[in-house]
Design a protein around this motif. Structure first.
Motif, PDB file in Angstrom:
ATOM      1  N   GLY A  97       0.806  -1.231   0.000  1.00  0.00           N
ATOM      2  CA  GLY A  97       0.000   0.000   0.000  1.00  0.00           C
ATOM      3  C   GLY A  97       0.829   1.266   0.000  1.00  0.00           C
ATOM      4  O   GLY A  97       2.006   1.251  -0.347  1.00  0.00           O
ATOM      5  N   ARG A  98       0.177   2.378   0.402  1.00  0.00           N
ATOM      6  CA  ARG A  98       0.854   3.683   0.407  1.00  0.00           C
ATOM      7  C   ARG A  98       2.040   3.655   1.355  1.00  0.00           C
ATOM      8  O   ARG A  98       1.931   3.142   2.466  1.00  0.00           O
ATOM      9  CB  ARG A  98      -0.113   4.772   0.869  1.00  0.00           C
ATOM     10  N   ARG A  99       3.176   4.230   0.954  1.00  0.00           N
ATOM     11  CA  ARG A  99       4.385   4.158   1.759  1.00  0.00           C
ATOM     12  C   ARG A  99       4.778   5.515   2.305  1.00  0.00           C
ATOM     13  O   ARG A  99       4.590   6.534   1.647  1.00  0.00           O
ATOM     14  CB  ARG A  99       5.587   3.640   0.934  1.00  0.00           C
ATOM     15  N   ASP A 100       5.305   5.508   3.521  1.00  0.00           N
ATOM     16  CA  ASP A 100       5.952   6.700   4.062  1.00  0.00           C
ATOM     17  C   ASP A 100       7.460   6.441   3.940  1.00  0.00           C
ATOM     18  O   ASP A 100       8.007   5.562   4.618  1.00  0.00           O
ATOM     19  CB  ASP A 100       5.523   6.874   5.528  1.00  0.00           C
ATOM     20  N   ALA A 101       8.099   7.199   3.045  1.00  0.00           N
ATOM     21  CA  ALA A 101       9.507   6.920   2.722  1.00  0.00           C
ATOM     22  C   ALA A 101      10.391   6.986   3.969  1.00  0.00           C
ATOM     23  O   ALA A 101      11.323   6.196   4.121  1.00  0.00           O
ATOM     24  CB  ALA A 101      10.001   7.894   1.667  1.00  0.00           C
ATOM     25  N   LYS A 102      10.074   7.926   4.861  1.00  0.00           N
ATOM     26  CA  LYS A 102      10.900   8.102   6.067  1.00  0.00           C
ATOM     27  C   LYS A 102      10.792   6.854   6.968  1.00  0.00           C
ATOM     28  O   LYS A 102      11.790   6.347   7.475  1.00  0.00           O
ATOM     29  CB  LYS A 102      10.393   9.350   6.807  1.00  0.00           C
ATOM     30  N   GLU A 103       9.534   6.377   7.122  1.00  0.00           N
ATOM     31  CA  GLU A 103       9.325   5.180   7.969  1.00  0.00           C
ATOM     32  C   GLU A 103      10.027   3.966   7.370  1.00  0.00           C
ATOM     33  O   GLU A 103      10.645   3.168   8.079  1.00  0.00           O
ATOM     34  CB  GLU A 103       7.836   4.855   8.082  1.00  0.00           C
ATOM     35  N   ASP A 104       9.911   3.822   6.046  1.00  0.00           N
ATOM     36  CA  ASP A 104      10.587   2.697   5.380  1.00  0.00           C
ATOM     37  C   ASP A 104      12.094   2.800   5.585  1.00  0.00           C
ATOM     38  O   ASP A 104      12.763   1.791   5.863  1.00  0.00           O
ATOM     39  CB  ASP A 104      10.283   2.688   3.876  1.00  0.00           C
ATOM     40  N   GLU A 105      12.610   4.009   5.465  1.00  0.00           N
ATOM     41  CA  GLU A 105      14.054   4.183   5.616  1.00  0.00           C
ATOM     42  C   GLU A 105      14.496   3.735   7.009  1.00  0.00           C
ATOM     43  O   GLU A 105      15.450   2.970   7.165  1.00  0.00           O
ATOM     44  CB  GLU A 105      14.434   5.641   5.368  1.00  0.00           C
ATOM     45  N   GLU A 106      13.745   4.203   8.032  1.00  0.00           N
ATOM     46  CA  GLU A 106      14.110   3.838   9.418  1.00  0.00           C
ATOM     47  C   GLU A 106      14.042   2.326   9.615  1.00  0.00           C
ATOM     48  O   GLU A 106      14.946   1.716  10.185  1.00  0.00           O
ATOM     49  CB  GLU A 106      13.152   4.510  10.404  1.00  0.00           C
ATOM     50  N   LYS A 107      12.954   1.728   9.110  1.00  0.00           N
ATOM     51  CA  LYS A 107      12.751   0.284   9.306  1.00  0.00           C
ATOM     52  C   LYS A 107      13.880  -0.529   8.663  1.00  0.00           C
ATOM     53  O   LYS A 107      14.461  -1.421   9.289  1.00  0.00           O
ATOM     54  CB  LYS A 107      11.413  -0.111   8.678  1.00  0.00           C
ATOM     55  N   PHE A 108      14.221  -0.198   7.423  1.00  0.00           N
ATOM     56  CA  PHE A 108      15.220  -1.010   6.714  1.00  0.00           C
ATOM     57  C   PHE A 108      16.637  -0.697   7.176  1.00  0.00           C
ATOM     58  O   PHE A 108      17.505  -1.564   7.116  1.00  0.00           O
ATOM     59  CB  PHE A 108      15.011  -0.916   5.192  1.00  0.00           C
TER      60      PHE A 108
END
Ligand code: B12
Length: 140
Positions: A97-108
């Motif tokens: 679904g819709r992504r929050d780039a900042k959250e993805d960055e932190e998670k990965f």
């Protein structure tokens, strides 16, 4: 100077090939030796290829939404295999679904990736980051 070697491919059960192909071509044009693993690549294959080719970086793609599941534990496996010094990048649509780039960055980044790229990434900038990171490690 030796050309830096990088591994590319789409991880897990993901069959989206276009992004990793475009990325591989851009890397080749920028002067990298590119080992292209293509689609449906298990994490162990990235590790095997990185060992065999003495690679400097692994650039994974994932579009189908299952990236977190596919790459959890990957950094630890890299360390076990003696690949502590290999840069790990991941890009694409890193969840459902819709992504929050900042959250993805932190998670990965927590999962051990050095850099994390959303789908709208300009490859020139990503490749610039790669040169800068390799330079900082004294590899180029
Ligand atoms: C074409 C396509 C397909 C084709 C793939 C053909 C092929 N052989 O590649 C087919 C029809 C097979 C397909 C299948 C599926 N797909 Co599809 N597909 C797409 C579509 C329309 C375009 C993807 C694409 O090629 N983009 C063009 C390339 C150039 O862009 P890119 O891959 O994003 O790559 C760029 C950047 O992301 C970046 N990049 C990518 N990786 C990396 C890595 C690094 C390190 C860096 C720096 C940059 C980088 O650089 C690239 C170049 O600019 C997208 C929609 C979309 N908006 O993305 C859906 C999409 C990705 N698919 C989706 C889904 C759900 C599926 C299926 C699960 C559908 C199904 N139920 O069967 C299957 C999955 C099959 C599988 N096992 O993987 C979803 C994923 C949803 C999510 N993540 O939330 C999307 C987003 C569609 C949607 N809106 O729902 N798909």
């Amino acid at each position: 100077m030796k050309k830096p070697t990088v591994i590319t491919g789409t991880v897990g059960n993901d069959a989206h090939v276009i992004g990793t192909k475009i990325l591989s071509r851009a890397l080749r044009e920028a002067g990298f030796n590119v080992v292209e693993l293509g689609i449906l690549t298990p994490t162990d294959e990235f590790i095997k290829a990185a060992i065999e080719t003495d690679a400097d970086a692994i650039l994974m793609s994932s579009l189908y939404g299952m990236a977190e599941l596919d790459v959890t534990g990957f950094k630890e496996k890299c360390i076990e295999a003696g690949l502590d010094d290999v840069l790990l990048y991941i890009g694409g649509i890193l969840g459902v679904g819709r992504r929050d780039a900042k959250e993805d960055e932190e998670k990965f980044k927590k999962l051990g990736f050095d850099r994390v790229f959303p789908p709208e990434t300009e490859l020139k900038l990503a490749i610039g980051d790669l040169w800068a990171d390799l330079k900082a490690k004294g590899k180029v």
